[in-house]
Enzyme design. Sequence first.
Site: not given
Length: 343
Positions: A67-68, A112, A161, A220
């Site tokens: 998302k970042t 975030d 989230t 990730r």
Amino acid sequence: MRQRILTPKPLSEAEERINLSLRPISFSEYIGQQATVAKLKIAIQAAKERQEPLEHILFYGPPGLGKTTLAHVIATEMGARLVGTSGPAIERTGDILGIMTNLKQGEILFVDEVHRLPKVVEEFLYPAMEDFQVDLVVDKGPFAKSIKMPLKGFTLVGATTRAGLLSLALRNRFGMFHHIGFYPDEDIVTIVKRSAHILDCRLDEAALWEVAKRSRGTPRIANRLLRRVRDYAQVKGERMVPAPLAKEALELEGVDESGMDGLDRRFLETIINSYHGGPVGIEAIGATLNEEVDTLVDMVEPFLLKEGLLARTRNGRQATAKAYDYLGVKFKEDQPKLFTNDA
Ligand code: ADE
């Protein structure tokens, strides 16, 4: 606390730094999430043509899916600076006011964990997002007055989230919503191939798949497992990593073929052994495992749900027949079977 190689959250700041070098900068480098990317490209081109800021965007979905990264890609594509912060980092309205007053026209404010903004900060954001102005109270007591302070037209990109934890009022102020879901293994293979190239390590096609299928559809994690494979191959003196070597390296890390680790297994075993297969409340599972409920909800459950090993019912969590199968436990026919995903 023991570090979990399969956690979708960054393990450390050092890992974050490495990830920075692997992060795609523009859409041309970005792999996967095709529907989201297609819609973002249209919105960006349209905003640029009109010379307007992009509408506020909310990304929601499990951690580790980029998302970042997408927020940074948007900034690059808009040719705009990105200023990043997070919900827990903003304690007072003054914290976000300082950031917002320094934003120039068209710049991106990335927040975030936007669901963790304090309520007062959230309310302070409403007019900022809607009309690009904030309401400030100056002076105290009988002299207190409210003044409006204009801001430049900026774009708020929020990531969470848990879209469900966002207040309706805040949610309504975003113009675009994008769910970022797990990547199919094919996309993870392409991501690992790209990262391997950047890290100057070579894996054959089958080895790429060994990494991908253990990565829980999460870039990730894929990049983390790749680094472990790279270390292993280097120590073993291999230049080109074949599948068996990748497999050995990953087995050493305690990750099984389907990307499940000890915490996933203990989660399912708890439901089956301590709670007769469920349904059971998440708090009870957390108490038995001695793990935070938030950790389980954010880091463990999304993948188990996606794999069909867990069902969330009105009455709590329930292990599915597939979970019994996976753990090699006999499924009892008198088990209540409430497989609805509405809790
Ligand atoms: N690294 C992490 N996520 C990625 C993505 N979606 N595309 C390319 N590289 C990535």
